[in-house]
Write an enzyme that holds these catalytic residues in place. Sequence first.
Site, short mmCIF file in Angstrom:
data_model
loop_
_atom_site.label_atom_id
_atom_site.label_comp_id
_atom_site.label_asym_id
_atom_site.label_seq_id
_atom_site.Cartn_x
_atom_site.Cartn_y
_atom_site.Cartn_z
CE1 TYR A 183 22.08 -17.57 -11.89
CE2 TYR A 183 21.31 -15.32 -11.75
CZ TYR A 183 21.98 -16.38 -11.20
OH TYR A 183 22.55 -16.26 -9.96
CD GLU A 214 17.43 -20.66 -7.40
OE1 GLU A 214 18.10 -21.16 -6.49
OE2 GLU A 214 17.27 -19.43 -7.51
CG HIS A 256 21.00 -21.18 -9.44
ND1 HIS A 256 20.73 -19.94 -9.99
CD2 HIS A 256 21.01 -21.00 -8.10
CE1 HIS A 256 20.61 -19.07 -9.02
NE2 HIS A 256 20.78 -19.67 -7.86
CG HIS A 263 23.16 -22.52 -4.05
ND1 HIS A 263 21.84 -22.91 -3.92
CD2 HIS A 263 23.11 -21.26 -4.59
CE1 HIS A 263 21.04 -21.95 -4.37
NE2 HIS A 263 21.78 -20.95 -4.77
CG ASN A 293 17.94 -21.05 -0.87
OD1 ASN A 293 18.08 -20.51 0.22
ND2 ASN A 293 17.64 -20.36 -1.95
#
Length: 350
Positions: free
Chosen positions: A184, A316, A182, A108, A82
Amino acid sequence: MPSKITKSNFGKLPDGTAVDQYTLTGGHGALCKIITYGGIVTELQVPDKNGRIADVVLGFDDLAGYLSPQPYFGALCGRFANRIAKGKFTLDGKTYSLAINNGPNALHGGIKGFDKVVWRATSGESKEGAALKLEYTSADGEEGYPGKLKVTVVYTFTGKNDLRIDYTATTDKVTIINLTNHSYFNLAGAGSGDVFGHELMLNAKNFTPTDDTLIPTGEIKAVKGTPFDFTTDKSIGKDIAQLYSQPHKGYDHNFVLDNQNKTLALCARVTEPKSGRVMEVLTTEPGVQLYTANFLSDTQGKAGKIYKQYGAFCLETQHYPDSVNHSNFPPVTLSPGTEYRTTTVYRFPM
Ligand code: GLA
């Protein structure tokens, strides 16, 4: 069925470096595939309540997809997951500047973060299940961060279909660290439409509001009475429209987990009502970023499927964004002689 792990070739980087893919077999036909490039989880085939298997993570069929510009599908993020405001922080009186790669901020881990390096892999089987150990040494000064950082990430896929991720690291100079995965997720199957119908519960009574560039203001705010209240099951779509006009266009926020004592505790539970598929997230981390793929736009993924905006969610697990610039947030510094150690589990109970 006993768990096992196998290795195959997943192509080469333009400089000739080979990338391998490991397949970790769980129970009831479940499997998890991970590549050495970025430590990316490329496939996660898990059963629903009737035992039907689906691949629940977004990704690509080949290495070229992962090498093209793409939003961190399945990847390990580091050294600092982040954002860091303006890419600047001060440690022991010295100011460090990172590459700016997201509006005015650093995101990141930089231009070439841990999501874009090839990790050294060792496969094995523990009594829990198939395990893949990934190691990477980040040089002193890499992407602007101080200290030579030795990182180990162990993925274990158990016979009960827990994907457990153990992160450890040591440094030779004081530095900062925040590692996450990360992935999805779409529990109806990757590429099967938006995730608005997924029911989410987050063990978080508070969150960290952000400014227009998604940097926390520093406030720890109660979720009660806001669209951020997931303390009891609520569909991801129920209140999301209230956020469309904001710079983040949906959920892209750090939640302050109720468990702040570094023990492995339930962070989130997500249920997809049609398949009945459930995912639980457990973590030792103090925070979790809920991101509803707001910035995803039609992307062709595995098996020709098109991934659309809001077609997935990320959970996350992490320390809060920009923690290094907020003294009221849990600390993210790592000193020589101490070990960074966190664990997150993505669990798929049947
Ligand atoms: C995180 C960030 C988002 C976005 C994604 C990657 O979730 O908070 O704003 O950058 O990563 O696309």
